[in-house]
Design a protein around this motif. Structure first.
Motif, PDB file in Angstrom:
ATOM      1  N   ALA A 168       5.066   0.721   9.607  1.00 22.37           N
ATOM      2  CA  ALA A 168       5.085  -0.049   8.358  1.00 22.37           C
ATOM      3  C   ALA A 168       3.844  -0.922   8.242  1.00 22.37           C
ATOM      4  O   ALA A 168       3.806  -1.843   7.427  1.00 22.37           O
ATOM      5  CB  ALA A 168       6.343  -0.908   8.302  1.00 22.37           C
ATOM      6  N   HIS A 169       2.820  -0.624   9.054  1.00 27.96           N
ATOM      7  CA  HIS A 169       1.586  -1.414   9.084  1.00 27.96           C
ATOM      8  C   HIS A 169       0.371  -0.516   8.886  1.00 27.96           C
ATOM      9  O   HIS A 169      -0.461  -0.368   9.788  1.00 27.96           O
ATOM     10  CB  HIS A 169       1.472  -2.163  10.410  1.00 27.96           C
ATOM     11  N   PRO A 170       0.230   0.105   7.719  1.00 32.22           N
ATOM     12  CA  PRO A 170      -0.992   0.882   7.468  1.00 32.22           C
ATOM     13  C   PRO A 170      -2.205  -0.028   7.427  1.00 32.22           C
ATOM     14  O   PRO A 170      -2.105  -1.217   7.125  1.00 32.22           O
ATOM     15  CB  PRO A 170      -0.722   1.516   6.105  1.00 32.22           C
ATOM     16  N   HIS A 171      -3.342   0.543   7.755  1.00 29.34           N
ATOM     17  CA  HIS A 171      -4.615  -0.173   7.635  1.00 29.34           C
ATOM     18  C   HIS A 171      -5.334   0.263   6.369  1.00 29.34           C
ATOM     19  O   HIS A 171      -5.078   1.343   5.828  1.00 29.34           O
ATOM     20  CB  HIS A 171      -5.510   0.110   8.842  1.00 29.34           C
ATOM     21  N   PHE A 172      -6.263  -0.578   5.913  1.00 28.58           N
ATOM     22  CA  PHE A 172      -7.134  -0.202   4.798  1.00 28.58           C
ATOM     23  C   PHE A 172      -8.576  -0.272   5.262  1.00 28.58           C
ATOM     24  O   PHE A 172      -9.045  -1.314   5.734  1.00 28.58           O
ATOM     25  CB  PHE A 172      -6.929  -1.096   3.587  1.00 28.58           C
ATOM     26  N   ASP A 173      -9.262   0.842   5.143  1.00 33.03           N
ATOM     27  CA  ASP A 173     -10.668   0.939   5.504  1.00 33.03           C
ATOM     28  C   ASP A 173     -11.495   0.750   4.232  1.00 33.03           C
ATOM     29  O   ASP A 173     -11.625   1.658   3.415  1.00 33.03           O
ATOM     30  CB  ASP A 173     -10.933   2.310   6.133  1.00 33.03           C
ATOM     31  N   ALA A 179      -6.609   4.069   2.770  1.00 38.49           N
ATOM     32  CA  ALA A 179      -5.600   3.529   3.672  1.00 38.49           C
ATOM     33  C   ALA A 179      -5.400   4.538   4.798  1.00 38.49           C
ATOM     34  O   ALA A 179      -5.587   5.744   4.618  1.00 38.49           O
ATOM     35  CB  ALA A 179      -4.292   3.285   2.935  1.00 38.49           C
ATOM     36  N   ILE A 180      -5.017   4.045   5.987  1.00 38.85           N
ATOM     37  CA  ILE A 180      -4.841   4.905   7.161  1.00 38.85           C
ATOM     38  C   ILE A 180      -3.509   4.576   7.821  1.00 38.85           C
ATOM     39  O   ILE A 180      -3.147   3.410   7.959  1.00 38.85           O
ATOM     40  CB  ILE A 180      -5.986   4.721   8.168  1.00 38.85           C
ATOM     41  N   ASN A 181      -2.799   5.622   8.247  1.00 39.27           N
ATOM     42  CA  ASN A 181      -1.563   5.435   9.002  1.00 39.27           C
ATOM     43  C   ASN A 181      -1.396   6.617   9.954  1.00 39.27           C
ATOM     44  O   ASN A 181      -2.203   7.544   9.946  1.00 39.27           O
ATOM     45  CB  ASN A 181      -0.356   5.310   8.067  1.00 39.27           C
ATOM     46  N   TYR A 182      -0.347   6.542  10.782  1.00 41.18           N
ATOM     47  CA  TYR A 182      -0.079   7.668  11.668  1.00 41.18           C
ATOM     48  C   TYR A 182       1.340   8.154  11.429  1.00 41.18           C
ATOM     49  O   TYR A 182       2.215   7.428  10.949  1.00 41.18           O
ATOM     50  CB  TYR A 182      -0.301   7.285  13.137  1.00 41.18           C
ATOM     51  N   ILE A 194      -2.886  11.499  12.337  1.00 35.39           N
ATOM     52  CA  ILE A 194      -3.554  10.398  11.658  1.00 35.39           C
ATOM     53  C   ILE A 194      -3.903  10.877  10.257  1.00 35.39           C
ATOM     54  O   ILE A 194      -4.492  11.954  10.090  1.00 35.39           O
ATOM     55  CB  ILE A 194      -4.844   9.977  12.394  1.00 35.39           C
ATOM     56  N   TYR A 195      -3.520  10.094   9.251  1.00 37.29           N
ATOM     57  CA  TYR A 195      -3.826  10.529   7.890  1.00 37.29           C
ATOM     58  C   TYR A 195      -4.414   9.378   7.081  1.00 37.29           C
ATOM     59  O   TYR A 195      -4.210   8.200   7.383  1.00 37.29           O
ATOM     60  CB  TYR A 195      -2.590  11.094   7.185  1.00 37.29           C
ATOM     61  N   GLY A 196      -5.182   9.754   6.052  1.00 32.36           N
ATOM     62  CA  GLY A 196      -5.728   8.791   5.116  1.00 32.36           C
ATOM     63  C   GLY A 196      -5.092   8.956   3.751  1.00 32.36           C
ATOM     64  O   GLY A 196      -4.564  10.023   3.422  1.00 32.36           O
ATOM     65  N   ILE A 197      -5.122   7.887   2.973  1.00 27.84           N
ATOM     66  CA  ILE A 197      -4.619   7.930   1.599  1.00 27.84           C
ATOM     67  C   ILE A 197      -5.747   7.525   0.672  1.00 27.84           C
ATOM     68  O   ILE A 197      -6.262   6.405   0.743  1.00 27.84           O
ATOM     69  CB  ILE A 197      -3.422   6.977   1.398  1.00 27.84           C
ATOM     70  N   SER A 198      -6.151   8.443  -0.182  1.00 28.69           N
ATOM     71  CA  SER A 198      -7.159   8.176  -1.208  1.00 28.69           C
ATOM     72  C   SER A 198      -6.466   8.222  -2.558  1.00 28.69           C
ATOM     73  O   SER A 198      -5.901   9.261  -2.932  1.00 28.69           O
ATOM     74  CB  SER A 198      -8.270   9.227  -1.160  1.00 28.69           C
ATOM     75  N   GLY A 199      -6.482   7.102  -3.285  1.00 26.88           N
ATOM     76  CA  GLY A 199      -5.699   7.040  -4.512  1.00 26.88           C
ATOM     77  C   GLY A 199      -4.232   7.150  -4.162  1.00 26.88           C
ATOM     78  O   GLY A 199      -3.691   6.323  -3.439  1.00 26.88           O
ATOM     79  N   ALA A 200      -3.581   8.205  -4.637  1.00 26.03           N
ATOM     80  CA  ALA A 200      -2.165   8.408  -4.337  1.00 26.03           C
ATOM     81  C   ALA A 200      -1.945   9.626  -3.456  1.00 26.03           C
ATOM     82  O   ALA A 200      -0.803  10.059  -3.282  1.00 26.03           O
ATOM     83  CB  ALA A 200      -1.374   8.566  -5.637  1.00 26.03           C
ATOM     84  N   ARG A 201      -3.019  10.198  -2.859  1.00 25.04           N
ATOM     85  CA  ARG A 201      -2.902  11.437  -2.104  1.00 25.04           C
ATOM     86  C   ARG A 201      -3.203  11.210  -0.628  1.00 25.04           C
ATOM     87  O   ARG A 201      -4.100  10.434  -0.264  1.00 25.04           O
ATOM     88  CB  ARG A 201      -3.877  12.483  -2.653  1.00 25.04           C
ATOM     89  N   ARG A 202      -2.446  11.891   0.234  1.00 24.27           N
ATOM     90  CA  ARG A 202      -2.681  11.834   1.670  1.00 24.27           C
ATOM     91  C   ARG A 202      -3.522  13.028   2.125  1.00 24.27           C
ATOM     92  O   ARG A 202      -3.414  14.121   1.567  1.00 24.27           O
ATOM     93  CB  ARG A 202      -1.363  11.837   2.439  1.00 24.27           C
TER      94      ARG A 202
END
Length: 470
Positions: A168-173, A179-182, A194-202
């Protein structure tokens, strides 16, 4: 003395749609925006208690500031768990430390069709694109309206990524704008994704094999790397999560013979840059991380072992004289050349629930961290706020007998250039008066500026985020 904080684990029955709060002291006129907090507000249903603090049903709180005034709302997240548990009068969904009785056939079938989730997103708050999301450690966020706190439904990323455990603690680069989470995926083999979120897409950034995955509540990030800290609380047989019939966390085992490990993953290539061992330890929360010469520096609210998980069970916290394990603020030096990690203690005060000036300092060298802990002469629960200079270890504290604060949230002053030019916001339970208030501190001096009184007890929550634009 008895338990002076048990009211923080008492069910609150009703929503509060809007209330202007009485203020003592002052609220700076520049403070405009909304603090939204998340945490449990219902701890039993029809006499059946949820077993752990982490399993209470999610209750959202908002504090909206404008023109030196503040108003409050509180609203339960209308999750599947909230609706069905209250309709049937029993616990229906698996949680952190609770699992309704399931037959062996049902457990075997869960290998093929996962049991329906309860969507009890009771840990944190974030924003993805234009959606505000409540988060927990299962990867099914719930969207809500930030103005009314009305539940809008489960948020679907609309992609093929899947897994059973996240943070519940994503990071923002900020440099990469993602945004980044695992995401931990169980199967014939286990994998950290490990995945990133750009806009609304992972999008997938890396896959790391996890033969014996560790319980990880959060992770670390520097400018170049994502760091997963595998503590010595591990899942020896991953399939047990589905077949054992035990609640989620009871499948994990503390194995001090297994070193802790820092898995260092390059953000751009997805390659594992290093695997660095350390003495066994446990933690919920990373503070911050950054690169220094050829090493990584990781600041963590660390525990010697995982006993704190049992100490946070509701029957223990509601007892007459609960004892708690406490974390300490450690600075780990993680070399990338094959040597083991080492650490030093930044302050010997009990410490957890860290917050920094995240938008400006995440993944970068920083100066100040704020947290919550326990007063050295009164260690019954979280009853002290702490400001720490991480290089020198210099400390300032806020403490008021019989009062129990939440995580301190830092709000920078518009145009601020100094690292702690701003305010600290923390919800506080007054155990003697059986009421709550919002505490406002000057972040640099740690002196009180004002407090706003809430017309009810706010149960102990976990995390919150300040949004200047709502």
């Amino acid at each position: 003395m008895g338990n002076r904080f048990k009211h923080g684990f008492t069910t609150v029955a009703d929503d509060v749609t809007h209330a202007d709060l009485r203020v003592e002291g002052q609220i700076p006129a520049w403070l405009t925006g909304t603090l939204i907090r998340n945490g449990p507000g219902q701890f039993e249903v029809n006499g059946h208690s949820y077993r752990h603090w982490f399993d209470g049903l999610a209750l959202l709180h908002s504090f909206t500031f404008a023109d030196g005034r503040v108003s409050y709302r509180g609203r339960y997240l209308r999750s599947a768990a909230y609706l069905r548990d209250n309709a049937t009068g029993r616990i229906n969904y698996r949680g952190f430390a609770v699992d309704p009785c399931r037959s062996l056939f049902q457990r075997v079938m869960s290998l093929f069709v996962l049991p329906p989730p309860g969507h009890n997103a009771a840990i944190h708050i974030t924003r993805v694109a234009d959606r505000f999301l409540a988060l927990t450690e299962t990867p099914i966020p719930v969207a809500f309206d930030p103005h009314t706190l009305e539940t809008l439904g489960v948020y679907d990323y609309g992609d093929a990524l899947s897994g059973q455990v996240t943070t519940a603690h994503p990071h923002f680069d900020a440099q990469r704008g993602i945004a980044i989470n695992y995401l931990l995926k169980f199967g014939f083999t286990q994998t950290y994704q490990i995945y990133g979120i750009s806009g609304a897409r992972r999008h997938l950034m890396a896959r790391i094999p996890a033969p014996r995955p560790a319980y990880m509540h959060s992770f670390a990030m520097t400018a170049r790397y994502v760091i997963l800290a595998e503590f010595s609380l591990v899942l020896p047989v991953a399939i047990d999560v589905l077949l054992s019939g035990k609640p989620f966390i009871e499948n994990y085992r503390w194995q001090p013979e297994r070193p802790a490990r820092f898995l260092v993953i390059d953000k751009d290539t997805g390659a594992r840059a290093a695997t660095v061992e350390a003495e066994p330890f446990f933690a919920f929360h990373h503070v911050n991380a950054f690169e220094r010469d050829s090493d990584l520096i990781l600041d963590i609210a660390a525990y010697h072992d995982a006993r704190v998980i049992d100490h946070l069970r509701l029957d223990h916290l509601r007892g007459d004289q609960p004892s708690l394990d406490w974390g300490e603020l450690r600075r780990y030096r993680v070399p990338l050349d094959g040597r083991s990690a080492t650490y030093e203690i930044i302050t010997d005060l009990p410490f957890d629930l860290p917050q920094i000036d995240y938008p400006r300092r995440a993944g970068q060298p920083y100066r100040v961290v704020y947290g919550a802990g326990s007063h050295p002469q009164d260690r019954d629960f979280i009853n002290q706020l702490i400001r720490v200079e991480v290089e020198s270890g210099a400390v300032k504290t806020w403490y008021e007998p019989g009062c129990y604060p939440s995580e301190p949230v830092f709000v920078p002053k518009p145009g601020a250039t100094e690292p702690d030019d701003g305010l600290i916001l923390a919800v506080v339970l007054d155990g003697a008066r059986e009421s709550s208030f919002l505490l406002i501190l000057d972040a640099a001096t740690f002196t009180e500026i004002g407090r706003a009184h809430v017309p009810r007890v706010i149960p102990f929550s976990f995390h919150g985020t300040f949004f200047a634009d709502i």
